[in-house]
Scaffold this active site. Structure first.
Site, PDB file in Angstrom:
ATOM      1  N   LYS A   1       0.837  -1.204   0.000  1.00  0.00           N
ATOM      2  CA  LYS A   1       0.000   0.000   0.000  1.00  0.00           C
ATOM      3  C   LYS A   1       0.868   1.248   0.000  1.00  0.00           C
ATOM      4  O   LYS A   1       2.036   1.194   0.406  1.00  0.00           O
ATOM      5  CB  LYS A   1      -0.852   0.030   1.283  1.00  0.00           C
TER       6      LYS A   1
ATOM      7  N   ASP B   1      -2.844  -7.495  -1.736  1.00  0.00           N
ATOM      8  CA  ASP B   1      -3.578  -6.589  -0.848  1.00  0.00           C
ATOM      9  C   ASP B   1      -5.054  -6.978  -0.733  1.00  0.00           C
ATOM     10  O   ASP B   1      -5.763  -6.467   0.131  1.00  0.00           O
ATOM     11  CB  ASP B   1      -3.436  -5.141  -1.367  1.00  0.00           C
TER      12      ASP B   1
ATOM     13  N   ARG C   1     -10.345 -11.431   1.677  1.00  0.00           N
ATOM     14  CA  ARG C   1     -11.205 -12.466   1.093  1.00  0.00           C
ATOM     15  C   ARG C   1     -10.520 -13.837   1.120  1.00  0.00           C
ATOM     16  O   ARG C   1     -11.189 -14.864   1.141  1.00  0.00           O
ATOM     17  CB  ARG C   1     -11.654 -12.046  -0.315  1.00  0.00           C
TER      18      ARG C   1
HETATM   19  N1  BES Z   1      -8.070  -3.692   4.313  1.00  0.00           N
HETATM   20  C1  BES Z   1      -8.265  -3.255   2.987  1.00  0.00           C
HETATM   21  C2  BES Z   1      -9.576  -2.497   2.778  1.00  0.00           C
HETATM   22  C3  BES Z   1      -9.751  -1.211   3.521  1.00  0.00           C
HETATM   23  C4  BES Z   1      -9.582  -0.008   2.865  1.00  0.00           C
HETATM   24  C5  BES Z   1     -10.145  -1.188   4.836  1.00  0.00           C
HETATM   25  C6  BES Z   1      -9.789   1.180   3.536  1.00  0.00           C
HETATM   26  C7  BES Z   1     -10.333   0.010   5.516  1.00  0.00           C
HETATM   27  C8  BES Z   1     -10.153   1.194   4.854  1.00  0.00           C
HETATM   28  C9  BES Z   1      -8.266  -4.460   2.037  1.00  0.00           C
HETATM   29  O1  BES Z   1      -7.506  -5.540   2.428  1.00  0.00           O
HETATM   30  C10 BES Z   1      -7.713  -3.986   0.738  1.00  0.00           C
HETATM   31  O2  BES Z   1      -6.595  -3.579   0.725  1.00  0.00           O
HETATM   32  N2  BES Z   1      -8.515  -4.058  -0.316  1.00  0.00           N
HETATM   33  C11 BES Z   1      -8.103  -3.637  -1.613  1.00  0.00           C
HETATM   34  C12 BES Z   1      -8.572  -4.671  -2.608  1.00  0.00           C
HETATM   35  C13 BES Z   1      -8.022  -4.464  -3.989  1.00  0.00           C
HETATM   36  C14 BES Z   1      -6.536  -4.711  -4.010  1.00  0.00           C
HETATM   37  C15 BES Z   1      -8.734  -5.401  -4.924  1.00  0.00           C
HETATM   38  C16 BES Z   1      -8.756  -2.286  -1.891  1.00  0.00           C
HETATM   39  O3  BES Z   1      -9.893  -2.081  -1.493  1.00  0.00           O
HETATM   40  O4  BES Z   1      -8.093  -1.439  -2.460  1.00  0.00           O
HETATM   41 ZN    ZN Z   2      -7.270  -5.736   4.508  1.00  0.00          ZN
HETATM   42 ZN    ZN Z   3      -5.473  -5.414   1.842  1.00  0.00          ZN
END
Ligand code: BES
Ligand code: ZN
Ligand code: ZN
Length: 530
Positions: free
Chosen positions: A306, A376, A380
């Protein structure tokens, strides 16, 4: 916080306290004036002196009448007027609190108003208060079930406790606000007889569990490791007589939980798979509910790292786990007649030489394979195993709770939780519970067309669905693992934390949706129990 009840003996002037809180409603016609500006159940008739607390006005020589006539007290929602009694009564202060228009008042209004009054009083160092909810009771009596006020003492308790919540454990100087607050609810006979203290005790149990969820989410990830989370679950099991199993790395390997293992590979903190069960209705094993929580104790993104901005918030990527562990604590304390199992897949998501890489293929608990397109999208992966395990042990209704996608934050902000389902009936139970608790939930679509985006060239499914409809493709991914078991997925990425103080939310973790999960278990136990 201690909240007690006492029976009102008819004499307001004899209530000894730092502050006596009374409630008023705003008049329907806010243009009306001269002693008639407020609604009947605040100040009935022409004269404030005839109202629920008219004797207070009389004791203070018409101070409240004067403030009403000067439009300093209007009854507007959230209005707080602090009046010093200057020795005219045993209470040091009278706090007149506006609840807004009477036909708009609800449990949620009461919780929110109570929270802000308590914070306001704390800011002037008032720690011990008495609350006289006569106006609310009159409203309830006048409007019956329509009033949504059956549990107003529970609402008062929840609002007060949650509104005063602070996360202070890492300050080296003692926080002066940590001083113990006490509330005495002065009850009229009509509801005192109706077991007021037990309603308050229910509110205390629910608020305390919600605060546990907040504490867990606010806890830094160097303390809230997967093993530490298992320790919290163990403590709850011990204190409440629950069954608990904590699976370690070897056992997780033996069970073939490839999703959890894939994410955990990059971390030096070993993963844990936690199963916490409350058997409140062992005579009816079919009366069960699985609460599955995403327990990523820190989400760096892994190799698909990230951006640094906002990464700190990823210590809260275990908010789903926190809510299911906390909810089962309250469900057990309330002795609800239902069998509930909390299942948590806990791990960090770290980049390292041993971390999983984009393109890797994992074999999940039930045997389905997943291509990891983006490390990331780890939530899931661990949920796939946990949902599969819930089905494996025979659970027949599954609610998963996860800070799953940034896309749900784009869609719904921090106002409501996104809900996805393969079973409209189960979802309506969840939506109904959310309406009672004031935790807003909005259903998102699950058209099968979205499944196309998760198709992989090398495995059964891949863990990302491209840039469009990210929260829906994530839900569709999970639906591959819930299969035909009734299932609801709650994406709390937006609602698990708050950027500001508002109502009973303070900055940081909100504890959402702990209260809704407890309410859901309670509603289901009422339906299927007995
Ligand atoms: N933990 C994050 C989602 C998240 C984002 C939680 C903002 C709280 C605040 C999750 O694991 C993630 O990183 N999701 C990605 C998925 C993508 C790579 C398909 C996302 O939402 O960007
Ligand atoms: Zn996450
Ligand atoms: Zn994530």
């Amino acid at each position: 916080m201690e909240i007690t009840t006492s029976a009102f003996n008819g004499d307001f002037t004899a209530i000894t306290t730092e502050a006596l809180v009374v409630f008023v409603f705003e008049s329907k016609d806010s243009e009306a004036n001269e002693g008639n500006v407020l609604s009947p159940h605040g100040f009935p008739g022409e004269n404030i002196s005839d109202s629920n607390f008219g004797p207070i006005d009389i004791a203070m020589e018409g101070a409240i009448t004067k403030l009403v006539n000067a439009k300093e007290i209007t009854g507007k929602r959230g209005e707080v007027t602090i009046i010093h009694t200057l020795g005219t009564m045993s209470s040091d202060r009278i706090i007149v609190v506006g609840l807004g228009k009477e036909d708009h008042v609800s449990s949620e209004v009461l919780r929110r108003v109570m929270a802000s009054v308590c914070r306001r009083l704390r800011s002037i160092n008032v720690a011990s208060i008495s609350v006289y909810p006569g106006a609310i009771n009159s409203h309830k009596l006048a409007f019956g079930h329509e009033a949504d006020m059956d549990n107003f003492l529970q609402d008062i308790a929840e609002g007060a406790i949650l509104g005063l919540y602070k996360f202070t454990k890492y300050f080296s100087k003692e926080d002066k606000d940590a001083e113990k607050n006490t509330i005495e609810v002065v009850c009229d006979e009509s509801y005192f007889l109706d077991d007021a203290q037990s309603q308050i005790d229910t509110g205390i149990i629910i608020a305390n569990s919600t605060m546990l969820a907040r504490d867990m989410v606010n806890e830094p990830s160097n303390y809230m490791t997967p093993d530490h989370m298992a320790g919290v679950a163990r403590r709850i099991a011990l204190e409440n007589g629950l069954d608990i199993q904590v699976f370690d790395l070897t056992q997780i390997q033996d069970m073939g939980m490839g999703g959890l293992l894939g994410v955990a590979k990059g971390s030096v903190e070993p993963p844990r798979f936690i199963v916490l069960s409350y058997n409140g209705d062992s005579a009816s094993p079919e009366n069960n509910l699985a609460l599955v929580g995403k327990g990523i104790t820190f989400d760096t993104g892994g190799i698909s790292l990230k951006n640094p901005g906002g990464m700190m918030a990823m210590k809260g990527d275990m908010a789903g786990a926190a809510s299911v562990i906390s909810a089962i604590e309250a469900i057990a304390k309330l002795r609800l007649k239902i069998n509930v199992t909390a299942l948590v897949a806990a791990t960090e998501n770290m980049p390292s030489g041993s971390a999983q890489k984009p393109g890797d293929v994992l074999r999940t608990f039930g045997g389905k394979t997943v291509e990891v397109e983006n490390t990331d999208a780890e939530g899931r992966l661990v949920l796939a195993d946990a949902i599969g395990y819930a089905r494996h042990i025979g659970l027949t209704r599954i609610i998963d709770v996860a800070t799953l996608t940034g896309a749900i934050v784009s869609a719904l902000g921090d106002v409501c939780t996104g809900a996805f389902t393969n079973d409209q009936e189960l979802l309506s139970e969840v939506l109904g519970a959310g309406e009672s608790t004031g935790e807003k939930i909005w259903q998102m679509p699950m058209f099968s067309e979205y499944k196309e985006q998760n198709k992989s060239q090398v495995a059964d499914v891949k863990n990302t669905g491209g840039s469009k409809a990210g929260s829906i493709t994530a839900a569709q991914f999970l639906s591959e693992f819930s299969e035909d078991t009734p299932w609801v997925h709650l994406d709390i990425a937006g609602t698990s934390t708050s950027d500001n103080i508002s109502g009973y939310h303070t900055k940081g973790a909100t504890g959402t949706p702990t209260r809704t999960l407890i309410q859901l278990a309670s509603n289901l136990s009422r339906v299927h129990g007995d």
